[in-house]
Scaffold this motif. Sequence first.
Motif, PDB file in Angstrom:
ATOM      1  N   THR A 121      32.283  49.415  47.272  1.00 23.87           N
ATOM      2  CA  THR A 121      33.856  49.157  48.254  1.00 23.87           C
ATOM      3  C   THR A 121      34.608  50.522  48.268  1.00 23.87           C
ATOM      4  O   THR A 121      36.107  51.003  48.434  1.00 23.87           O
TER       5      THR A 121
ATOM      6  N   MET B 132      38.507  37.033  45.789  1.00 20.79           N
ATOM      7  CA  MET B 132      37.884  38.090  46.322  1.00 20.79           C
ATOM      8  C   MET B 132      39.374  38.793  47.281  1.00 20.79           C
ATOM      9  O   MET B 132      39.012  39.993  47.862  1.00 20.79           O
ATOM     10  N   SER B 133      40.094  38.227  47.444  1.00 20.60           N
ATOM     11  CA  SER B 133      41.215  39.304  48.103  1.00 20.60           C
ATOM     12  C   SER B 133      41.936  39.530  46.846  1.00 20.60           C
ATOM     13  O   SER B 133      42.190  41.166  47.502  1.00 20.60           O
ATOM     14  N   LEU B 134      42.100  38.817  45.832  1.00 22.27           N
ATOM     15  CA  LEU B 134      42.237  40.157  44.907  1.00 22.27           C
ATOM     16  C   LEU B 134      40.989  41.643  44.972  1.00 22.27           C
ATOM     17  O   LEU B 134      42.329  42.176  45.012  1.00 22.27           O
ATOM     18  N   HIS B 135      40.125  41.683  44.960  1.00 23.46           N
ATOM     19  CA  HIS B 135      39.400  42.343  45.306  1.00 23.46           C
ATOM     20  C   HIS B 135      39.324  43.594  45.993  1.00 23.46           C
ATOM     21  O   HIS B 135      39.331  44.531  45.421  1.00 23.46           O
ATOM     22  N   ALA B 136      39.460  42.419  47.526  1.00 26.98           N
ATOM     23  CA  ALA B 136      40.326  43.598  48.620  1.00 26.98           C
ATOM     24  C   ALA B 136      40.941  44.228  48.609  1.00 26.98           C
ATOM     25  O   ALA B 136      41.525  45.184  48.843  1.00 26.98           O
ATOM     26  N   THR B 137      42.417  43.538  47.736  1.00 24.42           N
ATOM     27  CA  THR B 137      43.546  44.245  47.492  1.00 24.42           C
ATOM     28  C   THR B 137      43.436  45.252  46.179  1.00 24.42           C
ATOM     29  O   THR B 137      44.047  46.349  47.251  1.00 24.42           O
ATOM     30  N   LEU B 138      42.839  44.792  45.690  1.00 26.24           N
ATOM     31  CA  LEU B 138      42.694  45.846  44.850  1.00 26.24           C
ATOM     32  C   LEU B 138      42.291  47.798  45.497  1.00 26.24           C
ATOM     33  O   LEU B 138      42.805  48.382  45.034  1.00 26.24           O
ATOM     34  N   HIS B 139      41.735  47.644  46.242  1.00 28.67           N
ATOM     35  CA  HIS B 139      40.006  48.105  46.719  1.00 28.67           C
ATOM     36  C   HIS B 139      41.502  48.972  48.070  1.00 28.67           C
ATOM     37  O   HIS B 139      41.312  50.059  47.571  1.00 28.67           O
TER      38      HIS B 139
END
Lengths: 604, 184
Positions: A73, A49-56
Amino acid sequence: MTLPDVDPREFERLLAALCDAELGPTEMARLNQLLRSAPEWRDRYILYMSLHATLHNTMGGGRAAGVNDGGKTGRLPRIRLKVKGERCRWTANGRRHRVGLAAAAMVLTGAMGAIAGWWWLTDRAGLDASTHGPIVARSSRSVGVRLGADGLSVGPEGSMRAGEYRLIEGIVQVTFRRGAEVLMMAPAEFNLSENRVLLRRGKLTARVPAPAKGFTVETPSATLIDLGTEFAAEVDQMANAEVHVFRGEVIVQPRSQTDVRPVRLTASSATRVDGASATPSGIDVDATRFLRRLEEPATDYSRLAAAMKPRIYLDMEPTFDGHSLFEVGSSRAIGRFTPGPGHGTSWFPGRIGSSLRLRGPGHGDYALIPFRPEMVGESMSVVAWVLAESRPRWASILKRWGRPEDNSFHFGLYLDDGDLEIHTAQADGREFIAREGRPLPTGCWQQVAFVVDRKVLRLYRNGLEVARAEHPGLRPGSLESIGVGAKLNVAGDGPDPIEPGYWDGRLDEIAIYPQALDADQIRRLYLAAGDERAPEFISDEGASPGARSTPPSGHPSHESPHITSMSPPGPVGPAAAATPAPPKSRILPPLSSNRSDEVSHEGP
Amino acid sequence: MINFMVDATKQGTTDATTFIGLLAAHGQSLYRFIYTLLPDVDQAQDVYQDCVMTLWEKFGDYRAAEPFLPWAYRFAHFKVLAHRKKNRRRPVQLDTEVLDILAEVQVEDNERYEARLRALPGCLDRLKQGERRLLELRYDAGATVVQIARETNSRAESLYRALHRVRRKLLHCIERRLGTEEAG
């Protein structure tokens, strides 16, 4: 790490669904159960989830303010700071605030925004529309829209409220409640209200069905009242307005102090009302400046092109983000369009439907499309429609030309001579070229094509062969992309830093076939476009580049085909700029003479 | 407090400058923390903004010797709980017990997670062009998977899988890089 009785794929599916879709109650319960059960799952969850938020946050959020916000997102943050304990909130235009609190928020925001790397409170979206006027229209489709923060944004479900909008980039299709459909093209400033647009600056096209009769466009110098029709309007910086009527009738009422008699415009007529005197002046209608549909029409041309099974086919339909190029051939590759600053919108009327406009060396607009060497063999054909505004040095149509060991083909205009050329390279350093030998006409659509196989390299313009050279077959090369409107760098991920050869004009219907098309097929494609121009995409014959699109009778190749080969062709690239161009045209004996047109020299 | 903040910012006092500097350096981490507890973009953004204002209000209590993120995470954790309480009718959420554990793990192990995400840019550079493009469409263009599927004439199911594969590849790359660094 062992996690008995649980399939890791099940856990990963839950995470993926949480990021890209929705989790139902059962799935969420399962996720909770797994997260409670073992620290390893929690660890994986946090990282994923951290990766997803960071990519966003690192990749996203910059372009399509408001309009393309259907993405979970991808929805962009509204610019606001809620202030604890206060009912009001500060919004980007500061219309509702208490002075002290708003000032505090602004100071904090301004100070933070000045910090490099600050990613949140930036000028991304328009105002929060929920606090403004009634909903009068909706955004039914958009292309790479960026709205100014000093105007309204688009609300949920594409709702557009009455009020001011500033369109910085892209195209937004606005559908009014009574059915009028308007394409607003950036840069534009406008105000929406019920069945009415106030166009302060910019360009629009409108299609007005019968129930919306009376739809009104106001400009600083005139008011346009629609009588059930299709028309375009443009207002420039000096408040001069132009009105072009394609179908039906429009009443143009000048805002003059002395002469208020209206102009009644019927189909295929146009007028300019200057900002200073508000006096109307008749002009020729010009459909080539105004995009009237976002959808690419199905035509005889597109059907014929598809029947020939292109590996890559860029029909240049505008895409939702304004940067992706979806090819509709068999490779399903997604290309990328990279405009330079201040492009506003890059989609214009094309030879068929819409086209991509590139603004030449001063702006650096270009595109690239992924390509794998196995997509074609030793034979290949490229067919495209191009409209040149000028002939920049080494102007590129389609090039796959990186490091010497990667060079494959180089299709565009020759150096400063500006004639159509196709240039190929072999692994042993030999290069082959066919040139037309006369400058490509500007301001009108031209069909351009080349065909290569193990015997011959042929160059075509407007359905006829204009040059050829003997050829040993196409070299696969290894560059994993093709430059569209520019030569790419050696990595194939951006324009060549030294000699990019930017195209100045429009490109349309670019197709790459994995086989050698014959002369009859090229000719049929040329004629199919001529026969199939959809009426809504053409203007008055003779009044515009689109309308002057290459009737066969005006074509130079109704003379004997010009069989040309250059030997040597001259290097392509920086060194070539200083090298005098070789003689342009040498009439070669027929290919059956076994003359070799190859040259061996250092590559560019 | 707000007035003080305005004055401080105008005068460029140490407090305001320090706070803005810390937020610029750690804002992304703070948002990530909130998002892991509240995996909904809109809600996470709202909580983040509330949290920033509260952090500023409480910044007088912050001791410079103390690591900023664990201090900020505590406030963010409470903000998430308060937000959930206010929106308790939303049925599909992480359990409070799970949420508390996730928050605790991240406060304790913050540096380890930070180190992993610092390796991300290098891993993004190693993606193939098509993979990178898919991420750009999803995150930069802000398109849903369904929108991308429609535009590319692909199956949404395939795209879900493809996106998941790219993220998994990035995570593997991050772990590999970190492993190499630690071994070196």
